[in-house]
Design a protein around this motif. Structure first.
Motif, mmCIF file in Angstrom:
data_model
loop_
_atom_site.group_PDB
_atom_site.id
_atom_site.type_symbol
_atom_site.label_atom_id
_atom_site.label_comp_id
_atom_site.label_asym_id
_atom_site.label_seq_id
_atom_site.Cartn_x
_atom_site.Cartn_y
_atom_site.Cartn_z
ATOM 1 N N UNK A 152 0.804 -1.223 0.000
ATOM 2 C CA UNK A 152 0.000 0.000 0.000
ATOM 3 C C UNK A 152 0.833 1.267 0.000
ATOM 4 N N UNK A 153 2.085 1.157 0.427
ATOM 5 C CA UNK A 153 2.836 2.362 0.758
ATOM 6 C C UNK A 153 4.039 2.554 -0.153
ATOM 7 N N UNK A 154 4.222 3.813 -0.563
ATOM 8 C CA UNK A 154 5.404 4.208 -1.337
ATOM 9 C C UNK A 154 6.092 5.358 -0.626
ATOM 10 N N UNK A 155 7.411 5.243 -0.482
ATOM 11 C CA UNK A 155 8.208 6.359 0.047
ATOM 12 C C UNK A 155 9.293 6.705 -0.965
ATOM 13 N N UNK A 156 9.396 7.970 -1.358
ATOM 14 C CA UNK A 156 10.434 8.352 -2.324
ATOM 15 C C UNK A 156 11.823 8.240 -1.706
ATOM 16 N N UNK A 157 12.806 8.034 -2.562
ATOM 17 C CA UNK A 157 14.178 7.879 -2.082
ATOM 18 C C UNK A 157 14.932 9.190 -2.141
ATOM 19 N N UNK A 158 15.826 9.381 -1.147
ATOM 20 C CA UNK A 158 16.695 10.558 -1.037
ATOM 21 C C UNK A 158 15.933 11.856 -0.831
ATOM 22 N N UNK A 159 14.726 11.775 -0.330
ATOM 23 C CA UNK A 159 13.922 12.971 -0.086
ATOM 24 C C UNK A 159 12.763 12.609 0.832
ATOM 25 N N UNK A 160 12.371 13.501 1.732
ATOM 26 C CA UNK A 160 11.233 13.189 2.600
ATOM 27 C C UNK A 160 9.885 13.305 1.894
ATOM 28 N N UNK A 161 9.802 14.116 0.838
ATOM 29 C CA UNK A 161 8.535 14.308 0.129
ATOM 30 C C UNK A 161 8.749 14.144 -1.368
ATOM 31 N N UNK A 162 7.706 13.707 -2.039
ATOM 32 C CA UNK A 162 7.779 13.476 -3.482
ATOM 33 C C UNK A 162 7.346 14.725 -4.250
ATOM 34 N N UNK A 163 7.937 14.918 -5.404
ATOM 35 C CA UNK A 163 7.505 15.981 -6.304
ATOM 36 C C UNK A 163 6.132 15.634 -6.866
#
Length: 245
Positions: A152-163
């Motif tokens: 269910x979950x996606x976390x972007x890499x090298x950044x706390x928030x996604x563009x």
């Protein structure tokens, strides 16, 4: 000099984190944790596209781990969490899953959430659309092959928030929400176990999502202290799926 006991070592670590060891053995509050909740269950649709924390009116928190590094450390952290009755969320790097495919089942069998932290853990916000899509899809394909679900979950890499672009691509890949956090343990800087515990416990509160990492000995040593203090405060460490349910 006599042998130092586990209780004495924990007392030293607690003192370093600015806490005191309660008399006797620490015991977990009688918090009912659900049986393994499926990572494929979508979060409520009313939630925003990017999630930083959960509800502030319930005594729950989510400990989230970036999945990479030494698998022995990962197993130690999972075992420690389970010993305390806690459930965590692991955002796995795709290449890490390639190297250690058995850990996907280990995580799921322990009742934990398993999600996507991109294929190679590069700066996804700086990528072209095609590159970013491949990073998200590559990890999703591995998760589906190993567990039957992209999670269910996606976390972007090298950044706390996604563009906005990465957020859209994640949604197209089957992730309704991008999972950020409101507490950064900074364990990846190897500041020492006491510093990791101190930072987490100074900032965590109802609904918090904490960023932690596999692969660091400081995190392994800090986790029991964090869990014991959460217990003292009446905060249950639950999966992200449960936090937002």
């Amino acid at each position: 000099m006599g042998r130092v006991t586990a209780t004495e070592r924990r007392a030293v670590l607690l003192a370093g984190a600015g806490l005191a060891l309660a008399a006797g053995c620490a015991t977990r509050n009688a918090v009912a944790h659900p049986a393994h909740s499926s990572s494929s269950a979508p979060a409520p649709p009313a939630l925003p596209a990017q999630l930083t924390h959960g509800p502030r009116d319930r005594p729950r928190v989510a400990l989230t781990f970036h999945g990479g590094g030494d698998p022995a450390t990962a197993r130690a952290l999972l075992t420690e969490a389970e010993k305390h009755g806690a459930r965590v969320t692991v955002l796995a790097v795709g290449t890490w899953l390639d190297a250690h495919p058995d850990l996907a089942r280990r995580i799921r069998d322990g009742g934990h959430d398993l999600g996507n932290h991109t294929l190679r853990h590069l700066d996804i916000n700086a990528m072209s659309e095609a590159e970013a899509r491949a990073e998200i899809a590559g990890c999703a394909e591995r998760l589906k092959r190993l567990t039957g679900s992209v999670g269910s979950w996606f976390r972007p890499s090298r950044t706390p928030t996604a563009s906005p672009l990465v957020t859209r691509l994640a949604q197209e890949a089957g992730y309704p929400h991008v999972l950020s956090y409101d507490v950064d343990s900074l364990d990846f800087t190897s500041p020492g176990a006491a510093a990791v515990a101190r930072k987490v416990l100074a900032e965590i509160r109802e609904g918090s999502v904490v960023s932690l990492h596999f692969g660091y000995d400081d995190t392994v040593a800090a986790l029991p202290v964090v869990l014991e203090e959460l217990d003292r405060r009446g905060l249950a460490a639950v999966t992200t799926t449960e936090l937002f349910s």
